[in-house]
Design an enzyme around this catalytic site. Sequence first.
Site: not given
Length: 159
Positions: A17, A41, A90
């Site tokens: 990050h 969450k 990624r």
Amino acid sequence: MRRAVCPGSFDPITNGHLDIIGRASKLYDVVHVAVMINQSKKGLFTVDERIELIREVTADFGNVEVESFHGLLVDFCKQRDIPAIVKGLRAVSDFDYELQMAQMNNGLSGVETLFVPTNPTYSFLSSSLVKEVATWGGDVAHLLPPVVHEALVKRLGEK
């Protein structure tokens, strides 16, 4: 003033990050780091703790602002006159999902998304993987800024 946002949950922020935020900070006058609030969450760190950690590890960039958001990212962007979202990719699997999000965001508000290829050193890295490895005693120190690693070890020791 060229402005962009780097959104995410950052639970916790990783070197991957930080790499994307740092690279964005060289391209834009102001980079907003938007920490998602997801009520469904349960994060390891509270949103306020994440914001504080991110502020600490991005302080040297000098042009990063960190705050939370709830709701649509495009609304966050509209409220702050931010025309661009910067996302790290990624792998190809990231691209499939992120392309749909980019097209939706652009269709909703005209906000552009710029994809930045992740440094190969961090191509496998995710916050959830770091937490899982650390939970089982694996060494993740090299994947996190030192202050974040210290906070992670402390938090996992409390559980």
